[in-house]
Design an enzyme around this catalytic site. Sequence first.
Site, mmCIF file in Angstrom:
data_model
loop_
_atom_site.group_PDB
_atom_site.id
_atom_site.type_symbol
_atom_site.label_atom_id
_atom_site.label_comp_id
_atom_site.label_asym_id
_atom_site.label_seq_id
_atom_site.Cartn_x
_atom_site.Cartn_y
_atom_site.Cartn_z
ATOM 1 N N GLY D 150 0.830 -1.197 0.000
ATOM 2 C CA GLY D 150 0.000 0.000 0.000
ATOM 3 C C GLY D 150 0.866 1.250 0.000
ATOM 4 N N CYS D 151 0.245 2.371 -0.286
ATOM 5 C CA CYS D 151 1.013 3.626 -0.389
ATOM 6 C C CYS D 151 1.523 4.064 0.975
ATOM 7 C CB CYS D 151 0.179 4.711 -1.063
ATOM 8 S SG CYS D 151 -1.483 4.913 -0.386
ATOM 9 N N TYR D 152 0.630 4.123 1.976
ATOM 10 C CA TYR D 152 1.093 4.494 3.315
ATOM 11 C C TYR D 152 2.180 3.530 3.808
ATOM 12 C CZ TYR D 152 -2.901 7.749 4.024
ATOM 13 O OH TYR D 152 -3.811 8.778 3.949
ATOM 14 N N THR D 154 4.364 1.789 2.238
ATOM 15 C CA THR D 154 5.654 2.020 1.590
ATOM 16 C C THR D 154 6.412 3.156 2.271
ATOM 17 O OG1 THR D 154 4.809 1.226 -0.529
ATOM 18 C CG2 THR D 154 6.750 2.658 -0.611
#
Lengths: 341, 341, 341, 341
Positions: D150-152, D154
């Site tokens: 997921g973006c968060y 990462t």
Amino acid sequence: MKKIKVAIAGATGFTGLELVKILAKHPGVQITHLFAQSNLGKSISFFDNKIKNTKKLPKVSLLLNSDLDNIDTIFTALPHGEAHSIAKKLNKNSVLIDLSADFRISNKTTYEEWYKVPHLATNLQKKAVYGLSEINRALIKNTNIISCPGCYPTSILLPLIPLIKKKLINTNLIIADSKSGYSGAGKKIEDKKLYPNINQNLAIYGVGKHRHMPEIEQELSIYNSKKIQITFTPHLIPTFRGILSTIYLDLSKDVTSNDVYKCLKDFYNKEKFIEIVTSNNMINTNKVLNTNMCNIAVYKNKFKNKIIIASVIDNLVKGAAGQAVQNFNIRHGFSETLSLI
Amino acid sequence: MKKIKVAIAGATGFTGLELVKILAKHPGVQITHLFAQSNLGKSISFFDNKIKNTKKLPKVSLLLNSDLDNIDTIFTALPHGEAHSIAKKLNKNSVLIDLSADFRISNKTTYEEWYKVPHLATNLQKKAVYGLSEINRALIKNTNIISCPGCYPTSILLPLIPLIKKKLINTNLIIADSKSGYSGAGKKIEDKKLYPNINQNLAIYGVGKHRHMPEIEQELSIYNSKKIQITFTPHLIPTFRGILSTIYLDLSKDVTSNDVYKCLKDFYNKEKFIEIVTSNNMINTNKVLNTNMCNIAVYKNKFKNKIIIASVIDNLVKGAAGQAVQNFNIRHGFSETLSLI
Amino acid sequence: MKKIKVAIAGATGFTGLELVKILAKHPGVQITHLFAQSNLGKSISFFDNKIKNTKKLPKVSLLLNSDLDNIDTIFTALPHGEAHSIAKKLNKNSVLIDLSADFRISNKTTYEEWYKVPHLATNLQKKAVYGLSEINRALIKNTNIISCPGCYPTSILLPLIPLIKKKLINTNLIIADSKSGYSGAGKKIEDKKLYPNINQNLAIYGVGKHRHMPEIEQELSIYNSKKIQITFTPHLIPTFRGILSTIYLDLSKDVTSNDVYKCLKDFYNKEKFIEIVTSNNMINTNKVLNTNMCNIAVYKNKFKNKIIIASVIDNLVKGAAGQAVQNFNIRHGFSETLSLI
Amino acid sequence: MKKIKVAIAGATGFTGLELVKILAKHPGVQITHLFAQSNLGKSISFFDNKIKNTKKLPKVSLLLNSDLDNIDTIFTALPHGEAHSIAKKLNKNSVLIDLSADFRISNKTTYEEWYKVPHLATNLQKKAVYGLSEINRALIKNTNIISCPGCYPTSILLPLIPLIKKKLINTNLIIADSKSGYSGAGKKIEDKKLYPNINQNLAIYGVGKHRHMPEIEQELSIYNSKKIQITFTPHLIPTFRGILSTIYLDLSKDVTSNDVYKCLKDFYNKEKFIEIVTSNNMINTNKVLNTNMCNIAVYKNKFKNKIIIASVIDNLVKGAAGQAVQNFNIRHGFSETLSLI
């Protein structure tokens, strides 16, 4: 104060939410229904966290099969093609205030050609009044179908109608270059997936094909001996709300820009929602956002037989929900500015 | 590859920073000076944190009293009135690429009337070439003073010059309605205190008074038997960059919109930075932002003797720094697209 | 209603313009002076085209050498270091409402260490009251120097002071992670040339070095047996206005998140400008923009001895001009909400 | 160069469009399918007018019943719950690069508890590798199911994993306060009608309930003797893209902030997409937007046993499409930076 029982159909769209905001604080209104297609049972605060006192408002419900008999007035902020059948279902004392195009075009063929759907209530079309408040006030007072103007048309018709009535301009050479925030062109952005296309983008669209064109030409032509055709070009601006229309005009013989200014100033002299300013004023949407105002400036051109007019409105207020409530006030005998200033 | 020694004056303004970005990756350039009025000694990365490899670049320094003898080319991105004296100080082999208006207007009186400052280098004015790259390429190659066009003029001249050359349009009836992000109108926003006026605002400004007007009329008139006057109206849009100009034209007798399209298509056939599109294409600034492109669309009007042209550029690139570097490449014999694609 | 004669110094800055907007409609205020350093003689409408009825307001003038004797109250929205000398010039009955840091820090050395200028009015410092309206109301009523809190401190102190008073939290482990629109961090953006750095950018800045830190620690420590030190990290958000502070706390032994909620709910029970919400509510700046409200939410953490508190304000209203007028109302015996709701 | 046949499912979403942009210029890729649920037959340029050379790309088509046999690699950028069945349909030599959560959580119960759908491919779950490129490079090279983070996660895992491996921090006291543009939280904005809630709004959301939480804790715990639990708070920022995570940490005994800086600097020494900066640097999303970079700053705290780490990524690139292509490059033996710098 008497309380009018009001329903809002399409309550969760941009325009619908503006209607809720304005009507929720209107002392003569009891909101009885907030209709939408999905998210049934939710509070309207889910859709816009800036709406206040939402506890007193009904939850979102489905219009289909609802009993509309006890509704005094229904506002319809729906895609075109949906208000026809609602109009037919209403009892004869109920008032329909439609914010779509469904009752704007008096000619059935023109409507069907531009909107690509059949007109399902042509008999009711005759009763419908074009709800440009300052122009058609007397008619609005006496009808049960008020068809509110489009946002672009509002910004263009208000400055032009007085000039055409007084024969101050050449009606063969009208160019309207309009700029709108994307809430106004919302119907074109059919899908949030298109967001990359509106982020920080200036775009021209619908050149010669925008559906507000026939409506503008129809209303202008009323005041002219022959049908008026105009050049109208809409543009999409990377901000949420606001319309600025820049209108390029040729003057009739011996008419000056000052004559134009005076004509508008006189015509709208007593209007609370229209302000006419002179050439030295910068005009911009900032001054009218979140208000029901239409500000109009008359600018000289170095060509003495030409002028430039600029008009600004908030497309969601004077161009939609605000004007609809203004018409509601006119129709029900309230002070015209009630809940709008 | 040979390395041209380059200075940038006004390096910390919007346009100056764009010049730094482009020239810092140009294989034929050695940046020797970054001049500004304040923040002396700072790294250019202070002003724009997106510029890369700034360690190799010189620190910000003061132009005044600097020795300009070893500079091959100086880019001046300064307020008008400041490039005159710099031009006079340069040795005769140095090239000046000016992004202000100081050498754009060939008539001293016209310059002084519109810019309210004396022209201090009228003798050098004759040597200056108007740096509209695609139009004046041959002249640019052979001058030491290149005066880069304004951002609005670039977006208006590129579509109009070929049409005037071919006599396809009525030169008495040209209307250009231009929309710009606020980086382009930066000079008007003299003070950051004005920010409340540009936040989410659409505004019309400088109607009939914008300083880019005389420059546009001067350059169009070159290709016409008599002086051309146009109606030009700029607007301020709430986004940082991008210009869209919508141009309303009357066609010469028997000319069709297809003739116009073909004329432009042929004229710019081999150009890398100009794209002509047909009526069916939406045109917008998104497609050209951060590029040196000018995209031009030709739209039919329902009035057969009229057309609408839209053009889009990034005002800071094709409208300023990009075109300046394109001119630099032309002048110094580099490939015209070097560091620009 | 009695009319207080009011001057605003720094009237053309972001905060100054907010003061003008609020005070221009205050029935107990006559604005006599609008002071600024430049653009003298201009109408305040030049700086913000949304201000209405500006014709009744005085033109912008220079404070220096102005006669301040007839002013009842002066609001100073100036860079730090400038309110000291103004304070000394005022006659003893005049009220100073300062929005800078000049009278916030009671310790001369701390002030000079953080603000890098000498404190020129240390004798007056003792008279100054820290104008956190809901906390220091009684003191504000009885002073002639009201020092309004910084924007970040307002958002952090309002939720924390009641908890520290009631000993509900561990005062050794306070982390405040604050996010602000760029109007609040305006002083850091010293120059409009830095705009490329704030356009669509999220940034962390001033970690451990922000000047609001000593003010927060000073005010929290008043309610604790020993000096409180906190971790405070400000962030810059790409929007004009609004602050959201997320505060991470450890609870005292046996204290629950519900105890915290109840403590705040009770403490601010009668306050018009503070709303406490429960865990299930999304909290955001939208709900408080352009209002004098501070909304506070108490969130449970999965670690039972920890909680998260979020607070939101409009940095230019409750964090600056709004709270200043609230203090003005308290000081002059007006209803506290006058002109603020 | 060999050409890998690639399909993209969910090609018209924010992440899908980023994948198209990157893969369209990848010299080792032939895009054979662009799958979506609606707008079938349209060119991908309809969804994002900034994508170039779209004529060579296939039109949008429906995944359902498509023959996937000839596809070498399929990227799935779909809502969770949809990649399971696609995975089961693929032939054993095909590679699945999933950008949803469907293969991120190794524990079936945890997945079903947080995502409220059954896990339909638990047997394949064991083959799946968590595609945090810099950490799991060796595993990625040898699997046919790559589950992209997921973006968060990462933005949080990249700085924390090296510190946990080296036991530099107290794993009981980790607080991550993350700020994201709304393209990242897109799934939460289920409907464009919610736009009024994100326009110029700062919001805290999903406190203690965000679905990226179990994924972060799972991956951190791999490097620790016991399960790690963290405090994670996401915020929504009014800009389209970019994530900034501010991480509050307690150091292990005798560890200094310099040790932390050195640890990260050494660990990522050879990485092309990770940059570690010191305390004096402002860190912000501007520097990483539209790149595959993760920039990490280590800041001292006045409490010597604590530090603050900030990390920034473009959520649609390093946090989604960019990292997915980086994994694609690793898996197929291309240079890891191909088409990404």
